[in-house]
Design an enzyme around this catalytic site. Structure first.
Site, mmCIF file in Angstrom:
data_model
loop_
_atom_site.group_PDB
_atom_site.id
_atom_site.type_symbol
_atom_site.label_atom_id
_atom_site.label_comp_id
_atom_site.label_asym_id
_atom_site.label_seq_id
_atom_site.Cartn_x
_atom_site.Cartn_y
_atom_site.Cartn_z
ATOM 1 N N ASP A 12 -12.228 2.840 -0.452
ATOM 2 C CA ASP A 12 -10.928 2.302 -0.081
ATOM 3 C C ASP A 12 -11.074 0.790 0.076
ATOM 4 O O ASP A 12 -12.190 0.281 0.265
ATOM 5 C CB ASP A 12 -10.469 2.949 1.227
ATOM 6 C CG ASP A 12 -9.243 2.290 1.798
ATOM 7 O OD1 ASP A 12 -8.211 2.275 1.109
ATOM 8 O OD2 ASP A 12 -9.324 1.773 2.924
ATOM 9 N N ASP A 14 -8.354 -1.649 1.840
ATOM 10 C CA ASP A 14 -7.796 -2.238 3.062
ATOM 11 C C ASP A 14 -8.444 -1.653 4.304
ATOM 12 O O ASP A 14 -8.354 -0.449 4.553
ATOM 13 C CB ASP A 14 -6.288 -2.002 3.122
ATOM 14 C CG ASP A 14 -5.569 -2.579 1.911
ATOM 15 O OD1 ASP A 14 -5.942 -3.676 1.500
ATOM 16 O OD2 ASP A 14 -4.662 -1.911 1.380
ATOM 17 N N THR A 110 -7.332 2.328 -3.893
ATOM 18 C CA THR A 110 -6.489 1.732 -2.860
ATOM 19 C C THR A 110 -5.030 2.125 -3.014
ATOM 20 O O THR A 110 -4.562 2.367 -4.135
ATOM 21 C CB THR A 110 -6.607 0.194 -2.879
ATOM 22 O OG1 THR A 110 -5.717 -0.362 -1.908
ATOM 23 C CG2 THR A 110 -6.269 -0.375 -4.248
ATOM 24 N N LYS A 142 -2.108 7.953 -1.800
ATOM 25 C CA LYS A 142 -2.626 8.584 -0.586
ATOM 26 C C LYS A 142 -1.479 8.922 0.366
ATOM 27 O O LYS A 142 -0.520 8.152 0.439
ATOM 28 C CB LYS A 142 -3.623 7.649 0.115
ATOM 29 C CG LYS A 142 -4.793 7.223 -0.756
ATOM 30 C CD LYS A 142 -5.638 6.157 -0.057
ATOM 31 C CE LYS A 142 -6.719 5.624 -0.975
ATOM 32 N NZ LYS A 142 -7.555 4.586 -0.333
ATOM 33 N N ASP A 167 -11.143 4.298 5.923
ATOM 34 C CA ASP A 167 -11.008 3.816 7.296
ATOM 35 C C ASP A 167 -9.790 4.378 8.010
ATOM 36 O O ASP A 167 -9.581 4.069 9.184
ATOM 37 C CB ASP A 167 -10.940 2.287 7.324
ATOM 38 C CG ASP A 167 -9.575 1.769 6.869
ATOM 39 O OD1 ASP A 167 -8.957 0.977 7.602
ATOM 40 O OD2 ASP A 167 -9.132 2.167 5.780
#
Length: 489
Positions: A12, A14, A110, A142, A167
Site C-alpha cells: 500500500d 498512503d 493504492t 479497496k 496500514d
C-alpha cells in the site's frame, strides 16, 4: 501441504510507504471545515484507506455539498500536500531496496488516483516497483480484493505466496480477501491482530527474510504458549474440550500451564497424543515434541517453577519452564485501590521476586531457554513509573520479553492478559478492575517471529462465565520463535 516461497511483496502507499495518510486526513479536514463540519476520530473509517470518490460521496451525504465539487476540492487539497510534504515511513526505503537487491518483485497497490501515485513513485524511485495499481486501474478499489488481484495477475504470482503490507483496516480487508498474507503496520488507526495476520509497529527491522517467514518459514520454528487454566478450567462447562480446541487453534507446539488442578497436563497430552510433565498440583508442560528431561522439583508447591527439555524434529533442544508466582499482595490493586507509591509497591514484590530468583538459578545456559507463566506482576516495560523488580530480574538474567519485542509500544499494544472476564472488581464495589499484562513468554537464545495474546471468542464477564468458549480468566500469550540451526545437537 507446504506453502510456496515468497513470490512478491505488495505495498500500500498512503500511510505505509509514505506518510500521506496524515496528509489525506488533513486534506479532508480542510475541505470539511470549509463546509462547517469538524472531523473526529469517529469519521476515520470513511476517510482512512478510502478512495477520493468514497470520501467525497460520504461528505456530500453529511453536508449536502455537490459531489463533483467535493471530489475536485479533495483532489486539489491532497495533491498540493503530496507535492510539498511526502515523507517516507521509517524503514520503507530500506526494505524496498533490500527486496530489489534480492530480486523479489514488488508492486504498489493504492486506492489513490494515478496522478498522486506517480508523484510518490518519483519520490521513492520507480525502479523499485515492477507494477503499480491505482484507483484508476480497477472497477472496484479497496476494500474489494480487485487491486491486489490485479497486481498479482500483472506479476504472474500466486496471492497466497505474496505478502501485502498495509496500514488500515480497509487495506487489510482488501489484501486478505485477495488471499494474500498480510503484514499490518498501523499508521493513524490501530489494527487488531488476527490468525494469519502479523501486526508490527513499523517497517524498521523488517527484511526480505522476515517476509519470507510470513509466507513459508525458512527454518524450523517453535510456538510456545503460556496459559493459566483457572482452577483447571472447571468454572466453564465442557472445559476440557474447549481447552483442546484452543490449543489446536493456536498451533502451539509447547504449552506451559498454571492452575492445572493436578491432572490437566496429563489429560490434555493424552487427548492430543503429546508428551507431558506434571509438577505438583498446579504446574505442567505439554509438548508435541519429545521431552528428554524433566527439570526442577517434581513436587513443587502451588507457587514455583517446573521445566522440561524438548527436542524438536530438527534435533534442536530447548528448555521450557513454566512458573506461577504468588498473587498476594497484588501490586495493581495496591496502586489503583490503595494509592501506594513506587517504593512501597516495589517493597511488596519480595515474595514473588524470591520465587522467580529460585527459578532463575535453575536455568541451564547451554541451550536456549523459554520461561513462561503467570507472574502476577506488571512489567517495568509497560509501567515505567514503577521499576517492577520481578520482570527486571528476569531481564538482568538475560531473558527477553517476546511480546514487547514484537510490540514495543505499550500504549498502542498493551497486551493485557488480566483479565478478559473481569471488568469490575469482585468485591461488588463496582470499581473497574485494573487491566494488566501479567502473563509472559520470556526467552534467551531464540529469535521472535511473532507474539500475541489470545482469547477465543468474546467471553461473557464474571460471574456469567459457565458457557464461555474461553475457559480461563487470563488471556494466553503465544510466541513463535525461529530456531537457530546452530543450536541443534
Amino acid at each position: 501441504m507446504s506453502r510456496p516461497p515468497l513470490q512478491a511483496a505488495l505495498f500500500d502507499m498512503d500511510g505505509t510507504l509514505v506518510d500521506t495518510e496524515r496528509l489525506w486526513w488533513e486534506a479532508v479536514e480542510e475541505v470539511a471545515a470549509g463546509l462547517g463540519r469538524a472531523l473526529t476520530g469517529a469519521d476515520q473509517p470513511d476517510v482512512l484507506g478510502r478512495p477520493v470518490e468514497h470520501t467525497a460521496t460520504w461528505l456530500a451525504g453529511i453536508t449536502d455539498a455537490p459531489l463533483g465539487e467535493l471530489a475536485a476540492a479533495l483532489h486539489r487539497e491532497f495533491a498540493e500536500r503530496v507535492r510539498t510534504g511526502i515523507v517516507p515511513r521509517p524503514g520503507a526505503l530500506e526494505l524496498l531496496r533490500a527486496l530489489a537487491r534480492e530480486g523479489v518483485p514488488t508492486a504498489l497497490v493504492t486506492a489513490s488516483p494515478r496522478t498522486v501515485a506517480d508523484t510518490v513513485l518519483d519520490v521513492l524511485g520507480r525502479e523499485l516497483f515492477a507494477v503499480s495499481v491505482t484507483a484508476d486501474d480497477t472497477e472496484h478499489t479497496k476494500p474489494a480484493p480487485d487491486p491486489y488481484l490485479a497486481a498479482c495477475r500483472a506479476l504472474g504470482v500466486d496471492p497466497a505466496a505474496c505478502v501485502a503490507v498495509e496500514d488500515t483496516e480497509t487495506g487489510v480487508a482488501s489484501a486478505e480477501a485477495a488471499g494474500c498474507v498480510v503484514l499490518a503496520v498501523p499508521s493513524l488507526a490501530p489494527i487488531d491482530e488476527a490468525p494469519g495476520r502479523t501486526v508490527r509497529e513499523s517497517l524498521e527491522g523488517v527484511t526480505p527474510a522476515s517476509l519470507r517467514r510470513l509466507v513459508a518459514p525458512d527454518g524450523p520454528t517453535l510456538r510456545v504458549m503460556t496459559w493459566n487454566l483457572w482452577h483447571g478450567g472447571t468454572k466453564v462447562r465442557d472445559h476440557r474440550a474447549k481447552q483442546l480446541a484452543v490449543i489446536a487453534e493456536t498451533g502451539a507446539d509447547v504449552v506451559g500451564l498454571q492452575e492445572t488442578y493436578g491432572t490437566a497436563a496429563e489429560e490434555l497430552a493424552e487427548a492430543l497424543g503429546w508428551h507431558h510433565h506434571r509438577a505438583g498440583d498446579n504446574l505442567g508442560v505439554i509438548s508435541r515434541h519429545p521431552i528428554t528431561a524433566r527439570l526442577g522439583d517434581p513436587d513443587v508447591g502451588f507457587y514455583g517453577a517446573a521445566g522440561v527439555r524438548v527436542r524438536t524434529g530438527t534435533g534442536t533442544e530447548v528448555d521450557v519452564w513454566t512458573v506461577h508466582l504468588d498473587y498476594k499482595p497484588y501490586g495493581p490493586y495496591e496502586a489503583a485501590f490503595d494509592g501506594l507509591g513506587a517504593d512501597e509497591l516495589i517493597a511488596h514484590e519480595e515474595v514473588r521476586l524470591g520465587q522467580l530468583r529460585d527459578c532463575l538459578r535453575q536455568l541451564d545456559g547451554t541451550v536456549p531457554v523459554v520461561l513462561v507463566g503467570d507472574f502476577n506482576s506488571p512489567s517495568h516495560l509497560d509501567r515505567p513509573e514503577v521499576d517492577w523488580p520481578v520482570t527486571r530480574a528476569a531481564e538482568a538474567a538475560g531473558l527477553r520479553d517476546s511480546y514487547r519485542e514484537a510490540h514495543p509500544d505499550p500504549v498502542r499494544d498493551p497486551g493485557h492478559t488480566w483479565s478478559p472476564i473481569h471488568v469490575e472488581h469482585e468485591d461488588g464495589s463496582g470499581r473497574p478492575e485494573p487491566q494488566d499484562r501479567i502473563d509472559f513468554v520470556l526467552h534467551r537464545g531464540l529469535s521472535v517471529l511473532d507474539s500475541r495474546t489470545y482469547v477465543r471468542g468474546t467471553p461473557r464477564t464474571w460471574p456469567d462465565v459457565e458457557d464461555n468458549d474461553w475457559p480461563s480468566d487470563h488471556a494466553a500469550v503465544v510466541t513463535t520463535f525461529a530456531l537457530d540451526a546452530a543450536t541443534a545437537r
